[in-house]
Motif scaffolding. Structure first.
Motif, short mmCIF file in Angstrom:
data_model
loop_
_atom_site.label_atom_id
_atom_site.label_comp_id
_atom_site.label_asym_id
_atom_site.label_seq_id
_atom_site.Cartn_x
_atom_site.Cartn_y
_atom_site.Cartn_z
N ARG A 9 0.83 -1.19 0.00
CA ARG A 9 0.00 0.00 0.00
C ARG A 9 0.87 1.25 0.00
O ARG A 9 1.71 1.41 0.89
CB ARG A 9 -0.86 0.04 1.26
CG ARG A 9 -1.92 -1.02 1.37
CD ARG A 9 -2.66 -0.83 2.67
NE ARG A 9 -3.73 -1.79 2.85
CZ ARG A 9 -4.46 -1.88 3.96
NH1 ARG A 9 -4.21 -1.04 4.97
NH2 ARG A 9 -5.41 -2.77 4.06
N PRO A 10 0.68 2.13 -0.95
CA PRO A 10 1.43 3.39 -0.88
C PRO A 10 0.93 4.24 0.29
O PRO A 10 -0.23 4.13 0.69
CB PRO A 10 1.13 4.06 -2.22
CG PRO A 10 -0.18 3.49 -2.65
CD PRO A 10 -0.22 2.09 -2.12
N HIS A 11 1.81 5.04 0.84
CA HIS A 11 1.45 5.96 1.92
C HIS A 11 2.03 7.32 1.58
O HIS A 11 3.14 7.42 1.05
CB HIS A 11 1.98 5.48 3.26
CG HIS A 11 1.44 6.24 4.43
ND1 HIS A 11 1.91 7.51 4.77
CD2 HIS A 11 0.46 5.96 5.34
CE1 HIS A 11 1.25 7.95 5.83
NE2 HIS A 11 0.37 7.04 6.20
N THR A 12 1.29 8.39 1.90
CA THR A 12 1.71 9.73 1.51
C THR A 12 3.09 10.09 2.06
O THR A 12 3.88 10.74 1.38
CB THR A 12 0.69 10.77 2.00
OG1 THR A 12 0.46 10.61 3.41
CG2 THR A 12 -0.64 10.59 1.26
N SER A 13 3.44 9.65 3.29
CA SER A 13 4.73 10.02 3.86
C SER A 13 5.88 9.35 3.11
O SER A 13 6.95 9.93 2.93
CB SER A 13 4.79 9.66 5.35
OG SER A 13 4.75 8.27 5.54
N ARG A 14 5.65 8.11 2.65
CA ARG A 14 6.72 7.40 1.94
C ARG A 14 6.83 7.87 0.48
O ARG A 14 7.92 7.91 -0.09
CB ARG A 14 6.48 5.90 2.02
CG ARG A 14 6.45 5.37 3.45
CD ARG A 14 6.52 3.87 3.52
NE ARG A 14 5.40 3.22 2.87
CZ ARG A 14 4.26 2.88 3.48
NH1 ARG A 14 4.08 3.18 4.76
NH2 ARG A 14 3.29 2.28 2.81
#
Length: 263
Positions: A9-14
């Motif tokens: 899952r992509p995450h905004t912080s990464r």
């Protein structure tokens, strides 16, 4: 949370970490970031200018006497981080970082070094749930909310689709007079086609994204004393060296920022 589940899952912080050239991201984050870059090729410039604004505004607040900082949406550590800037000016400054990404939590030890006088800690919390941040005893044990606090929300509110003025009112009501609010957020005012395409990519990837106009950002500072030069693109906020303030560079950055004091 399971590492394999996180990696899928992509995450905004990464994704943001990838834009800044970091390595603390997964393949899902890199894929999302590359799609966003196709839509808005200048987003890396926006991320870099955001970080520079964070450093200048934090230094200004520390030089103005602020010794407590609450940074919501801190993201993956990128040097110099907020606590390093604040504690370089004021070694006794205390910094609380907040994020809702387990990968950021895994890096918390690196954030907690601080100086011999100051201190740094991390709270796992969600910006859209102020009580998850303001109510835990860890915050009260670390920051004295009866004294001024600098509330930093840099590159986070464009990931909030809730009622931002209501959220900010909740946070600011908990802070003492003399506290500060620092914001930097994405807008489509300067380069609408590219920024709105990027917003669409975020949403297709199930990542929150909401760009705002200048008029909307103005409402976020209602009741506060906005410092000069007001609400401007971040590279135009009290630059310490010559900067490109042309409309074309404003379009590359496509952000508004502001710093304001609670009376």
């Amino acid at each position: 949370m399971d590492r394999d589940l996180l990696a899928g899952r992509p995450h905004t912080s990464r994704v943001y970490d990838y834009f800044l050239g970091g390595k603390d991201n997964y393949e899902a984050d890199r894929q999302a970031a590359e799609e966003i870059l196709k839509a808005w090729p200048d987003i890396r410039t926006a991320a870099r200018v955001n970080r520079q604004f964070m450093q200048r505004s934090t230094r200004f607040l520390a030089e103005s006497g602020i010794r407590q900082f609450l940074d919501i949406g801190t993201g993956i550590p990128t040097e110099p981080n907020l606590h390093q800037v604040a504690q370089e000016v004021a070694p006794d400054a205390r910094v609380v970082y907040v994020d809702n990404d387990p990968v950021v939590l895994a890096h918390a030890r690196a954030l907690m070094a601080g100086t011999s006088l100051g201190a740094t800690t991390y709270i796992y919390g969600d910006v859209t749930d102020p009580h998850s941040i303001l109510k835990p005893p860890e915050l009260g044990d670390f920051l004295d909310l009866s004294q001024p606090v600098a509330l930093s929300m840099i590159a986070i509110l464009h990931f909030v689709e809730a009622d931002v003025p209501e959220l900010l009112t909740t946070y600011l009501d908990a802070l003492a007079p003399g506290s500060y609010l620092t914001i930097c957020t994405i807008t489509a005012d300067f380069a609408p086609d590219a920024v709105l395409r990027a917003q669409d990519v975020y949403r297709v990837r199930d990542l929150p994204a909401q760009v705002r106009t200048r008029d909307e950002v103005v409402t976020w500072f209602t009741g506060l004393t906005l410092l000069d030069p007001g609400i401007v693109p971040p590279h135009s906020w009290r630059p310490t060296e010559p900067t490109d303030a042309s409309p074309s560079f404003d379009a590359k950055v496509s952000c508004y920022c502001g710093v304001a004091r609670k009376p």
